[in-house]
Design a protein around this motif. Sequence first.
Motif, PDB file in Angstrom:
ATOM      1  N   PHE A  69      32.204  13.649  30.677  1.00  0.00           N
ATOM      2  CA  PHE A  69      31.257  13.397  30.004  1.00  0.00           C
ATOM      3  C   PHE A  69      30.802  14.841  29.394  1.00  0.00           C
ATOM      4  N   GLU A  70      31.398  15.643  29.852  1.00  0.00           N
ATOM      5  CA  GLU A  70      30.607  16.741  29.147  1.00  0.00           C
ATOM      6  C   GLU A  70      31.622  18.153  28.172  1.00  0.00           C
ATOM      7  N   ARG A  71      31.089  19.444  27.946  1.00  0.00           N
ATOM      8  CA  ARG A  71      32.125  20.283  27.353  1.00  0.00           C
ATOM      9  C   ARG A  71      32.264  21.449  28.672  1.00  0.00           C
ATOM     10  N   ASP A  72      33.033  22.651  28.091  1.00  0.00           N
ATOM     11  CA  ASP A  72      33.063  23.103  28.508  1.00  0.00           C
ATOM     12  C   ASP A  72      33.209  23.481  30.197  1.00  0.00           C
ATOM     13  N   GLY A  73      33.366  22.426  30.724  1.00  0.00           N
ATOM     14  CA  GLY A  73      32.871  21.989  32.256  1.00  0.00           C
ATOM     15  C   GLY A  73      32.519  22.034  33.025  1.00  0.00           C
ATOM     16  N   ALA A  74      30.833  21.905  31.926  1.00  0.00           N
ATOM     17  CA  ALA A  74      29.667  22.002  32.515  1.00  0.00           C
ATOM     18  C   ALA A  74      29.504  20.216  33.430  1.00  0.00           C
ATOM     19  N   ASN A  75      28.401  20.278  34.453  1.00  0.00           N
ATOM     20  CA  ASN A  75      28.801  19.963  35.823  1.00  0.00           C
ATOM     21  C   ASN A  75      26.374  19.362  35.181  1.00  0.00           C
ATOM     22  N   ILE A  76      26.026  18.910  34.754  1.00  0.00           N
ATOM     23  CA  ILE A  76      25.157  18.820  34.959  1.00  0.00           C
ATOM     24  C   ILE A  76      24.794  17.633  34.682  1.00  0.00           C
ATOM     25  N   LEU A  77      25.309  16.578  33.703  1.00  0.00           N
ATOM     26  CA  LEU A  77      25.300  15.497  34.258  1.00  0.00           C
ATOM     27  C   LEU A  77      25.901  14.631  34.723  1.00  0.00           C
ATOM     28  N   HIS A  78      27.249  15.549  35.586  1.00  0.00           N
ATOM     29  CA  HIS A  78      28.179  14.799  36.571  1.00  0.00           C
ATOM     30  C   HIS A  78      27.081  14.863  38.097  1.00  0.00           C
ATOM     31  N   SER A  79      26.196  15.465  37.835  1.00  0.00           N
ATOM     32  CA  SER A  79      25.151  16.086  39.461  1.00  0.00           C
ATOM     33  C   SER A  79      24.130  15.116  39.194  1.00  0.00           C
ATOM     34  N   LEU A  80      23.623  14.934  38.217  1.00  0.00           N
ATOM     35  CA  LEU A  80      22.915  13.898  37.244  1.00  0.00           C
ATOM     36  C   LEU A  80      23.459  12.589  38.016  1.00  0.00           C
ATOM     37  N   PHE A  81      23.801  11.839  37.486  1.00  0.00           N
ATOM     38  CA  PHE A  81      24.082  11.142  37.532  1.00  0.00           C
ATOM     39  C   PHE A  81      24.338  10.907  39.383  1.00  0.00           C
ATOM     40  N   LEU A  82      25.516  11.819  40.033  1.00  0.00           N
ATOM     41  CA  LEU A  82      26.178  11.499  41.263  1.00  0.00           C
ATOM     42  C   LEU A  82      24.204  10.995  41.985  1.00  0.00           C
ATOM     43  N   LYS A  83      23.575  12.323  41.428  1.00  0.00           N
ATOM     44  CA  LYS A  83      22.484  12.485  42.872  1.00  0.00           C
ATOM     45  C   LYS A  83      21.549  11.357  42.825  1.00  0.00           C
TER      46      LYS A  83
END
Length: 108
Positions: A69-83
Amino acid sequence: MDLTEVEDMITLEDIKKTPLTQKKLLLKTKNSYDSMKTYNPKHVAVSVEAAKYLLKQGVSTLGFDYQSFERDGANILHSLFLKESVTLIDNLRLKDAQAKDYQLICLP
């Protein structure tokens, strides 16, 4: 949700153009037309604001048509969703899918 007109980043404004009627949502973008033979660093991605809005709307499952869902290997969105225990589905091929209700069956 058909977002094929988005060229770069899916914004809050893009998401709000279509009423959310389901808690399970598939995001169709130009990514569905990419062969994905190599990683495209400029793939259509989701903004943090759009992701937070989807969470506020109670989305429980989110499918996307790229490796992330993101670029450059970021995991901000994955963390938001999985939380929030949102089920994430990556790498969907949605180019032939029409914007309508479907029964979603997803196996590991």
